[in-house]
Write a protein that holds these residues in place. Structure first.
Motif, PDB file in Angstrom:
ATOM      1  N   ILE A  16      26.929 -56.941  28.923  1.00 49.44           N
ATOM      2  CA  ILE A  16      25.712 -56.833  29.737  1.00 49.44           C
ATOM      3  C   ILE A  16      24.618 -56.077  28.977  1.00 49.44           C
ATOM      4  N   TYR A  17      25.018 -54.980  28.346  1.00 48.79           N
ATOM      5  CA  TYR A  17      24.080 -54.102  27.652  1.00 48.79           C
ATOM      6  C   TYR A  17      23.362 -54.835  26.513  1.00 48.79           C
ATOM      7  N   TYR A  18      24.128 -55.522  25.659  1.00 51.72           N
ATOM      8  CA  TYR A  18      23.523 -56.202  24.519  1.00 51.72           C
ATOM      9  C   TYR A  18      22.828 -57.496  24.926  1.00 51.72           C
ATOM     10  N   THR A  84      15.889 -58.907  33.265  1.00 50.24           N
ATOM     11  CA  THR A  84      16.722 -57.707  33.276  1.00 50.24           C
ATOM     12  C   THR A  84      17.653 -57.693  34.475  1.00 50.24           C
ATOM     13  N   LYS A  85      17.123 -58.038  35.626  1.00 48.88           N
ATOM     14  CA  LYS A  85      17.933 -58.039  36.842  1.00 48.88           C
ATOM     15  C   LYS A  85      19.068 -59.050  36.744  1.00 48.88           C
ATOM     16  N   ALA A  86      18.774 -60.229  36.191  1.00 50.72           N
ATOM     17  CA  ALA A  86      19.804 -61.269  36.081  1.00 50.72           C
ATOM     18  C   ALA A  86      20.924 -60.839  35.150  1.00 50.72           C
ATOM     19  N   THR A  87      20.578 -60.308  33.980  1.00 49.78           N
ATOM     20  CA  THR A  87      21.614 -59.922  33.023  1.00 49.78           C
ATOM     21  C   THR A  87      22.411 -58.719  33.499  1.00 49.78           C
ATOM     22  N   MET A  88      21.797 -57.849  34.288  1.00 45.48           N
ATOM     23  CA  MET A  88      22.499 -56.679  34.797  1.00 45.48           C
ATOM     24  C   MET A  88      23.328 -56.993  36.038  1.00 45.48           C
ATOM     25  N   GLY A  94      26.355 -62.199  30.636  1.00 47.46           N
ATOM     26  CA  GLY A  94      26.665 -61.468  29.411  1.00 47.46           C
ATOM     27  C   GLY A  94      27.821 -62.080  28.654  1.00 47.46           C
ATOM     28  N   ARG A  95      28.843 -62.489  29.378  1.00 50.95           N
ATOM     29  CA  ARG A  95      30.005 -63.087  28.723  1.00 50.95           C
ATOM     30  C   ARG A  95      29.639 -64.404  28.046  1.00 50.95           C
ATOM     31  N   ILE A  96      28.824 -65.221  28.716  1.00 49.48           N
ATOM     32  CA  ILE A  96      28.396 -66.492  28.123  1.00 49.48           C
ATOM     33  C   ILE A  96      27.536 -66.245  26.884  1.00 49.48           C
ATOM     34  N   TYR A  97      26.648 -65.263  26.967  1.00 45.42           N
ATOM     35  CA  TYR A  97      25.766 -64.988  25.827  1.00 45.42           C
ATOM     36  C   TYR A  97      26.583 -64.523  24.625  1.00 45.42           C
ATOM     37  N   GLY A 377      19.469 -47.632  34.125  1.00 49.55           N
ATOM     38  CA  GLY A 377      20.409 -48.541  34.770  1.00 49.55           C
ATOM     39  C   GLY A 377      21.684 -48.750  33.984  1.00 49.55           C
ATOM     40  N   PHE A 378      21.752 -48.237  32.759  1.00 49.12           N
ATOM     41  CA  PHE A 378      22.947 -48.352  31.929  1.00 49.12           C
ATOM     42  C   PHE A 378      23.502 -46.964  31.662  1.00 49.12           C
ATOM     43  N   SER A 379      24.405 -46.536  32.513  1.00 47.04           N
ATOM     44  CA  SER A 379      25.006 -45.212  32.397  1.00 47.04           C
ATOM     45  C   SER A 379      26.512 -45.340  32.506  1.00 47.04           C
ATOM     46  N   SER A 380      27.210 -44.360  31.955  1.00 42.56           N
ATOM     47  CA  SER A 380      28.663 -44.373  32.047  1.00 42.56           C
ATOM     48  C   SER A 380      29.193 -42.975  31.780  1.00 42.56           C
ATOM     49  N   GLY A 381      30.437 -42.779  32.178  1.00 38.32           N
ATOM     50  CA  GLY A 381      31.097 -41.512  31.885  1.00 38.32           C
ATOM     51  C   GLY A 381      30.799 -40.409  32.875  1.00 38.32           C
ATOM     52  N   GLY A 382      30.123 -40.702  33.997  1.00 38.79           N
ATOM     53  CA  GLY A 382      29.835 -39.662  34.976  1.00 38.79           C
ATOM     54  C   GLY A 382      31.120 -39.115  35.608  1.00 38.79           C
ATOM     55  N   GLU A 383      31.132 -37.827  35.888  1.00 35.50           N
ATOM     56  CA  GLU A 383      32.302 -37.178  36.482  1.00 35.50           C
ATOM     57  C   GLU A 383      31.978 -36.776  37.919  1.00 35.50           C
TER      58      GLU A 383
END
Length: 417
Positions: A16-18, A84-88, A94-97, A377-383
């Motif tokens: 999704i990110y790339y 942006t909304k579609a890819t997110m 993302g998998r197809i791309y 909109g692209f975050s990760s690792g939150g505790e």
């Protein structure tokens, strides 16, 4: 969460990110392709070196996906937000791309690998102490390989050409190597893979390679001291010898020359119109182009989001009756009450419970903190941890243990993506 589950989640995140970034780059590439073709046709139709330098502008395209203007410019945001909304929103995009990139890479670079394998099995001779591979195929001379380029000449040319004519052929291929054309072609193929949704990058490859050939022809004529007429006769003789079996030409040859009469006519026309050029001026133009591209890349870098940023926000939300309610997000006062390390969250009990009372929380609350931001909109690792009302009534600071969602190697990999 197991390491395998984390890895799958990371792969989906990367897709999704790339894809989000590369789709934006592809949109820019459509505009730039049209602009370059317009300049070639209108302003630089008679300027061979300038036409070639125009293609260097594509070097900045892969770096445009992180620009802040996609979020901070109202016009650009409204025009591109649907992408942006579609890819997110839909992971299958993302998998197809990503699958498209893989297929394009296999098709494009698979041909290169097969060609190298074919060349490796060819015999070798020396022409004026220059190693040359000889093939029985009826193909125009070409070169293959980036780090160790090899010149390939068909056997029929060795048998039919004199020493001076062979010297012209070898010099042409060596000039391609010296000017870095193999690397330019390699970079173009990478761009075609990454931005495979733009078919014009493949369609305009013909013009790209034609400009490289014209530059090579002009440099060869001036550096050799031969006349343009003599140089053109060698080219015509080559085509005449190979024309009858040109349909046997393999599909992956690099700089094999024009295969159609219209292309040959154009190239001969450029050679016939040769005029001596000032080498220093051409070197100066190349230096200016390099500086302009470097400056543009610097501007893009300074106006793009960082590779990652630590998320310092602290969010408090309450979950009751099957419904979650955000109590506070990014309140500066929370940093005075809450701190954390790799194992525990430390909460100043009295101040925090006063804060909860003022916000009318009815019970236990969750504290969400940390994590990494790649793009909005692209975050990760939150505790997160649960603060229970009335915890440790006698303690000044409540210590709450938590388990990190992302292990060390996953976090390190996430940072460098």
């Amino acid at each position: 969460m197991s390491d395998w589950s984390q890895f799958i989640s990371l792969m989906d995140f990367c897709a999704i990110y790339y894809t989000t970034q590369l789709v934006r780059c592809a949109a820019f590439s459509f505009l730039l392709a049209g602009f370059v073709m317009l300049l070639r046709k209108v302003f630089f139709s008679e300027r061979i070196f300038q036409r070639g330098l125009l293609w260097s502008s594509f070097l900045i395209i892969p770096f445009l996906g992180r620009l802040k203007l996609f979020y901070e410019s109202k016009l650009v945001f409204h025009v591109t937000w649907w992408l942006t909304k579609a890819t997110m929103s839909w992971i299958w995009i993302g998998r197809i791309y990503m699958a498209g990139i893989f297929v394009a890479a296999v098709c494009i670079f698979g041909k290169r690998l097969r060609l190298r394998k074919t060349v490796a099995g060819m015999g070798e001779v020396f022409l004026d102490n220059i190693p040359v591979n000889v093939t029985d195929m009826n193909v125009t001379p070409f070169i293959v390989g980036l780090l160790k380029p090899k010149i390939v000449i068909p056997k029929v040319l060795l048998e039919s050409y004199g020493r001076e004519e062979l010297a012209v052929v070898v010099q042409h291929e060596q000039t391609h190597i010296r000017l870095g054309h193999l690397w330019f072609g390699f970079a173009w193929d990478i761009l075609r893979c990454l931005l495979w949704v733009n078919p014009f990058l493949t369609i305009f490859q013909k013009q790209f390679r034609a400009d490289m050939e014209d530059i090579c022809d002009r440099v060869c004529i001036q550096s050799s001291g031969r006349t343009a007429h003599a140089y053109g006769l060698v080219l015509l003789k080559t085509v005449k010898l190979l024309r009858s079996k040109s349909e046997d030409m393999p599909p992956a040859l690099t700089y094999v020359g024009e295969r159609e009469f219209a292309d040959l006519k154009r190239r001969i026309g450029e050679i016939a119109g040769f005029r001596p050029y000032k080498k220093r001026m051409c070197v100066g133009m190349a230096a200016v182009a390099f500086l302009v591209i470097a400056a543009m890349l610097f501007v893009v870098h300074t106006h793009s989001y960082a590779r990652y940023e630590e998320d310092e926000n602290i969010l408090i939300y309450e979950y009751a009756d099957g419904k979650g309610t955000i109590i506070s997000n990014n309140d500066v006062s929370l940093h005075q009450m809450i701190s954390y390390d790799d194992s525990y969250v430390y909460v100043k009990r009295e101040a925090f419970e006063d804060f909860c009372a003022k916000n009318n929380t009815g019970g236990d609350v969750f504290i969400v903190f940390g994590g990494l931001n790649k793009l909005p909109g692209f975050s990760s690792g939150g505790e997160s941890c649960l603060y229970k009302a009335g915890s440790d009534a006698d303690a000044e600071v409540v210590r709450i243990p938590y388990e990190k969602q992302m292990n060390g190697w996953m976090e390190a990999l996430f940072k460098i993506l």
